[in-house]
Design a protein around this motif. Sequence first.
Motif, mmCIF file in Angstrom:
data_model
loop_
_atom_site.group_PDB
_atom_site.id
_atom_site.type_symbol
_atom_site.label_atom_id
_atom_site.label_comp_id
_atom_site.label_asym_id
_atom_site.label_seq_id
_atom_site.Cartn_x
_atom_site.Cartn_y
_atom_site.Cartn_z
ATOM 1 N N THR A 136 19.252 5.941 28.186
ATOM 2 C CA THR A 136 19.773 4.867 27.331
ATOM 3 C C THR A 136 18.667 3.879 26.959
ATOM 4 N N GLY A 137 17.756 3.611 27.910
ATOM 5 C CA GLY A 137 16.631 2.730 27.588
ATOM 6 C C GLY A 137 15.740 3.335 26.515
ATOM 7 N N GLY A 138 15.527 4.655 26.599
ATOM 8 C CA GLY A 138 14.735 5.319 25.575
ATOM 9 C C GLY A 138 15.401 5.278 24.210
ATOM 10 N N LEU A 139 16.708 5.486 24.192
ATOM 11 C CA LEU A 139 17.436 5.421 22.920
ATOM 12 C C LEU A 139 17.375 4.022 22.322
ATOM 13 N N GLY A 144 12.452 -2.221 13.313
ATOM 14 C CA GLY A 144 11.200 -2.912 13.034
ATOM 15 C C GLY A 144 10.782 -3.908 14.086
ATOM 16 N N ASN A 145 11.146 -3.655 15.357
ATOM 17 C CA ASN A 145 10.789 -4.567 16.438
ATOM 18 C C ASN A 145 10.026 -3.794 17.516
ATOM 19 N N PRO A 146 8.719 -3.553 17.310
ATOM 20 C CA PRO A 146 7.965 -2.757 18.285
ATOM 21 C C PRO A 146 7.851 -3.408 19.653
ATOM 22 N N HIS A 147 7.859 -4.751 19.705
ATOM 23 C CA HIS A 147 7.780 -5.433 21.005
ATOM 24 C C HIS A 147 9.005 -5.104 21.853
ATOM 25 N N ALA A 148 10.190 -5.236 21.269
ATOM 26 C CA ALA A 148 11.415 -4.898 22.000
ATOM 27 C C ALA A 148 11.444 -3.417 22.346
ATOM 28 N N ALA A 149 10.918 -2.581 21.442
ATOM 29 C CA ALA A 149 10.886 -1.140 21.684
ATOM 30 C C ALA A 149 10.052 -0.821 22.918
ATOM 31 N N MET A 150 8.887 -1.436 23.033
ATOM 32 C CA MET A 150 8.026 -1.170 24.181
ATOM 33 C C MET A 150 8.625 -1.743 25.469
ATOM 34 N N THR A 151 9.320 -2.855 25.374
ATOM 35 C CA THR A 151 9.983 -3.411 26.556
ATOM 36 C C THR A 151 11.044 -2.447 27.074
ATOM 37 N N GLN A 152 11.858 -1.926 26.173
ATOM 38 C CA GLN A 152 12.868 -0.947 26.565
ATOM 39 C C GLN A 152 12.208 0.310 27.132
ATOM 40 N N ALA A 153 11.111 0.745 26.527
ATOM 41 C CA ALA A 153 10.439 1.959 26.973
ATOM 42 C C ALA A 153 9.860 1.789 28.381
ATOM 43 N N ARG A 154 9.305 0.615 28.664
ATOM 44 C CA ARG A 154 8.759 0.390 30.016
ATOM 45 C C ARG A 154 9.859 0.429 31.064
ATOM 46 N N THR A 155 11.004 -0.161 30.749
ATOM 47 C CA THR A 155 12.127 -0.103 31.680
ATOM 48 C C THR A 155 12.628 1.329 31.822
ATOM 49 N N ALA A 156 12.651 2.065 30.722
ATOM 50 C CA ALA A 156 13.066 3.462 30.773
ATOM 51 C C ALA A 156 12.118 4.274 31.645
ATOM 52 N N PHE A 157 10.819 3.982 31.570
ATOM 53 C CA PHE A 157 9.854 4.717 32.396
ATOM 54 C C PHE A 157 10.051 4.375 33.874
#
Length: 432
Positions: free
Chosen positions: A182-185, A194-207
């Motif tokens: 779900t974090g990756g999605l 268009g929000n790469p900062h939020a995208a990377m935050t979600q991705a770090r939590t997903a990792f």
Amino acid sequence: MAGRHTPKTVLAHLISRRDQTYSEIVAEFVELGGTITERHLRRLASGERAGTTPQTRRTLQKMFGKPVEELLAPYQPEQAATSVALVPAHGGRISTGNEMEVLDMAASRARAFALAAQTGLGNEAMEQVYDDVRHVAKAYPQRPLPEILGQLVETQDLVFALLESRQRPEHLRQLYFLGGVTGGLLAKASHDLGNPHAAMTQARTAFLCADNADHHGLRAWVRGLQSLVSYWAGNPHDSVRYAQLGAGYAEQANSTTGVWLPVSEARAWAALGNADAARAALERAENAWNNVQGDELDEMGGLCTFGRNRQLYYAADALAWLPGEVDTAESYSRQAVDAYTDQSHPEWAFGDAAGSHAAMAITRIAHGELDGAADALAPVLGLPAERRINGVVHSARRVHQALRQSGHAADARELQEEIEMFTRTPIQSFPR
């Protein structure tokens, strides 16, 4: 009572006027056919969250007699509102004029009851959570983001709430796996908006969730998402780095991430103008199919797996950057466009289909075929605002750039103006 502090929202004020706890309000919410966790309700009432699904909005309005926009607005004491009595759960007919909607409401109620009725998740309830995540993963590439974003946010909220409560040890790994998915999605959703900062935050939590689940395929998949976000954010060096960071995990997973990561690396190298590295990465991606066996992430389907159609699109997108690869790029783009013609195919994705058309338009511009480029891009320019995600808009801008650099800009003014008009109204401007 739900609380005696100064309410932050009108919803919090109305809740405070009831002689009920939050858990009792959630139970009545479920009785009316909605699905919500106590944590989500508290965050709505405190003003920490405003995102809701259409079903949640309908149920809140039914419970409190006010539009959701008013319920979530800051509370002003002089605007003291009164609560509207609950509609009896079984004393009257719920009628929406849409039988499928009624069935969806009933299914949501059954799901909420099954999850709430247990102090620890049982196997049936665990399968329900899996099914929720699987449903969103499959729907994501094919449906407009505004239609599924609320459901995705609530699903993540549910998984996190379950992780924060006491669970059986055998279910913790499964929940961390689902938390990573779900974090990756949501990382992809943040990127699409268009929000790469939020995208990377979600991705770090997903990792982090992938680490806690000790799942190599999930680790590799999250690295692929980080590579994707970096590519479209204009950071190709980072895109290469993330793709390479995930390679070792993909090799151990034997999943389709073993194809996704090198083909992602290829288009980042191509954006940097390194044709040799791009071609080598594309060859590694093709060879990786020999080792693909699939894992539980691939079984989720949709955005969680990487198929041949997406490989064709990525290859076309990569080679379209390279002047010396125009003919090969044209071949790949033609195959990709053909592959995405059937919208009933499980691998169909509107974003990848649009990218394939954009790559074809770029190759036709390189051959001086301006009418052919306009024909190739027409399906993209016809997309409604709710499907103009970040990658689609950037793909259209690449066509505009190719026209400027082609020496035929004067003959393509009309197409350039159409692209400019299209990119003025991306999904961020779509009313949600």
